[in-house]
Design a protein around this motif. Structure first.
Motif, PDB file in Angstrom:
ATOM      1  N   GLY A 103      74.595  83.445  44.779  1.00 21.22           N
ATOM      2  CA  GLY A 103      74.239  82.533  45.854  1.00 21.22           C
ATOM      3  C   GLY A 103      74.779  81.139  45.629  1.00 21.22           C
ATOM      4  O   GLY A 103      75.606  80.905  44.755  1.00 21.22           O
ATOM      5  N   TYR A 104      74.299  80.216  46.425  1.00 19.34           N
ATOM      6  CA  TYR A 104      74.731  78.828  46.381  1.00 19.34           C
ATOM      7  C   TYR A 104      73.621  77.946  45.846  1.00 19.34           C
ATOM      8  O   TYR A 104      72.453  78.278  45.941  1.00 19.34           O
ATOM      9  N   LYS A 105      74.017  76.789  45.352  1.00 19.94           N
ATOM     10  CA  LYS A 105      73.079  75.720  45.033  1.00 19.94           C
ATOM     11  C   LYS A 105      73.255  74.695  46.150  1.00 19.94           C
ATOM     12  O   LYS A 105      74.372  74.253  46.419  1.00 19.94           O
ATOM     13  N   ILE A 106      72.162  74.325  46.824  1.00 21.81           N
ATOM     14  CA  ILE A 106      72.249  73.339  47.890  1.00 21.81           C
ATOM     15  C   ILE A 106      71.385  72.131  47.550  1.00 21.81           C
ATOM     16  O   ILE A 106      70.420  72.230  46.804  1.00 21.81           O
ATOM     17  N   MET A 107      71.777  70.980  48.108  1.00 17.76           N
ATOM     18  CA  MET A 107      71.035  69.742  47.916  1.00 17.76           C
ATOM     19  C   MET A 107      70.195  69.500  49.162  1.00 17.76           C
ATOM     20  O   MET A 107      70.702  69.547  50.278  1.00 17.76           O
ATOM     21  N   VAL A 108      68.887  69.278  48.966  1.00 20.17           N
ATOM     22  CA  VAL A 108      67.976  68.973  50.063  1.00 20.17           C
ATOM     23  C   VAL A 108      67.401  67.592  49.802  1.00 20.17           C
ATOM     24  O   VAL A 108      66.903  67.316  48.719  1.00 20.17           O
TER      25      VAL A 108
ATOM     26  N   ASP B 202      60.613  83.774  45.293  1.00 19.06           N
ATOM     27  CA  ASP B 202      60.368  82.548  46.057  1.00 19.06           C
ATOM     28  C   ASP B 202      61.237  81.421  45.532  1.00 19.06           C
ATOM     29  O   ASP B 202      61.377  81.242  44.324  1.00 19.06           O
ATOM     30  N   THR B 203      61.824  80.665  46.463  1.00 10.51           N
ATOM     31  CA  THR B 203      62.641  79.510  46.117  1.00 10.51           C
ATOM     32  C   THR B 203      62.109  78.336  46.914  1.00 10.51           C
ATOM     33  O   THR B 203      62.250  78.303  48.137  1.00 10.51           O
ATOM     34  N   LYS B 204      61.451  77.370  46.228  1.00 16.12           N
ATOM     35  CA  LYS B 204      60.902  76.231  46.935  1.00 16.12           C
ATOM     36  C   LYS B 204      60.775  75.029  46.013  1.00 16.12           C
ATOM     37  O   LYS B 204      60.773  75.168  44.793  1.00 16.12           O
ATOM     38  N   VAL B 205      60.689  73.857  46.648  1.00 20.82           N
ATOM     39  CA  VAL B 205      60.462  72.599  45.935  1.00 20.82           C
ATOM     40  C   VAL B 205      59.346  71.851  46.646  1.00 20.82           C
ATOM     41  O   VAL B 205      59.072  72.085  47.820  1.00 20.82           O
ATOM     42  N   GLU B 206      58.694  70.943  45.915  1.00 26.04           N
ATOM     43  CA  GLU B 206      57.548  70.198  46.437  1.00 26.04           C
ATOM     44  C   GLU B 206      57.688  68.731  46.043  1.00 26.04           C
ATOM     45  O   GLU B 206      57.921  68.422  44.879  1.00 26.04           O
TER      46      GLU B 206
ATOM     47  N   ALA C 141      65.353  63.879  46.448  1.00 26.21           N
ATOM     48  CA  ALA C 141      66.454  64.845  46.576  1.00 26.21           C
ATOM     49  C   ALA C 141      66.249  65.962  45.564  1.00 26.21           C
ATOM     50  O   ALA C 141      65.872  65.709  44.411  1.00 26.21           O
ATOM     51  N   TRP C 142      66.506  67.174  46.002  1.00 25.54           N
ATOM     52  CA  TRP C 142      66.301  68.357  45.166  1.00 25.54           C
ATOM     53  C   TRP C 142      67.501  69.287  45.275  1.00 25.54           C
ATOM     54  O   TRP C 142      68.090  69.432  46.347  1.00 25.54           O
ATOM     55  N   GLU C 143      67.834  69.962  44.197  1.00 18.43           N
ATOM     56  CA  GLU C 143      68.794  71.054  44.233  1.00 18.43           C
ATOM     57  C   GLU C 143      67.990  72.345  44.299  1.00 18.43           C
ATOM     58  O   GLU C 143      67.037  72.532  43.535  1.00 18.43           O
ATOM     59  N   ILE C 144      68.368  73.206  45.232  1.00 17.86           N
ATOM     60  CA  ILE C 144      67.670  74.476  45.416  1.00 17.86           C
ATOM     61  C   ILE C 144      68.678  75.599  45.231  1.00 17.86           C
ATOM     62  O   ILE C 144      69.773  75.561  45.798  1.00 17.86           O
ATOM     63  N   GLU C 145      68.278  76.607  44.443  1.00 17.95           N
ATOM     64  CA  GLU C 145      69.104  77.801  44.312  1.00 17.95           C
ATOM     65  C   GLU C 145      68.242  78.994  43.933  1.00 17.95           C
ATOM     66  O   GLU C 145      67.199  78.799  43.311  1.00 17.95           O
ATOM     67  N   PRO C 146      68.581  80.170  44.356  1.00 17.02           N
ATOM     68  CA  PRO C 146      69.754  80.474  45.154  1.00 17.02           C
ATOM     69  C   PRO C 146      69.469  80.334  46.649  1.00 17.02           C
ATOM     70  O   PRO C 146      68.333  80.452  47.100  1.00 17.02           O
TER      71      PRO C 146
END
Length: 121
Positions: free
Chosen positions: A33-38, A72-76, A93-98
């Protein structure tokens, strides 16, 4: 009566590929998968949810995986505890993967109170 707020965004796979490039396949041949920046900036016009301890809103961003068996893939974010808590600013800002093309990002606002969390939307 105000309706709960829920925002679901689909990330643009072409833009993502330009930003981070394509990830390599693992040794087993399964895509990583990808790593995305949120970047979670702010919310506006939240409802007052906690009469006893004050509002402490925080945001959860979760990948809505297309594969049901995916982890599960999540940030808080950190809860906002001072200032204008009905119009909170996180600027986190968070990096989320995959993340895989076609998967939605679900942003939900909660209030962290003494008795657990309440959902704002």
């Amino acid at each position: 009566s105000r309706q709960p707020f829920r925002l679901i965004r689909f990330a643009n796979p072409q833009q993502q590929e330009q930003q981070v490039g394509r990830r390599a396949m693992s040794m087993s041949g399964v895509a990583q998968g990808y790593k995305i920046m949120v970047h979670i900036v702010r919310a506006q016009g939240l409802m007052h949810m906690n009469n006893f301890t004050g509002d402490h809103p925080y945001c959860v961003c979760e990948v809505q995986h297309l594969e049901a068996s995916a982890k599960d893939t999540k940030v808080e974010t950190q809860p906002v505890t001072s200032g204008d808590t009905l119009n909170p600013v996180w600027d986190e800002a968070w990096e989320i993967e995959p993340w895989f093309p076609g998967e939605a990002l679900d942003f939900t606002i909660y209030d962290k109170g003494l008795m657990g969390a309440k959902m704002e939307g």
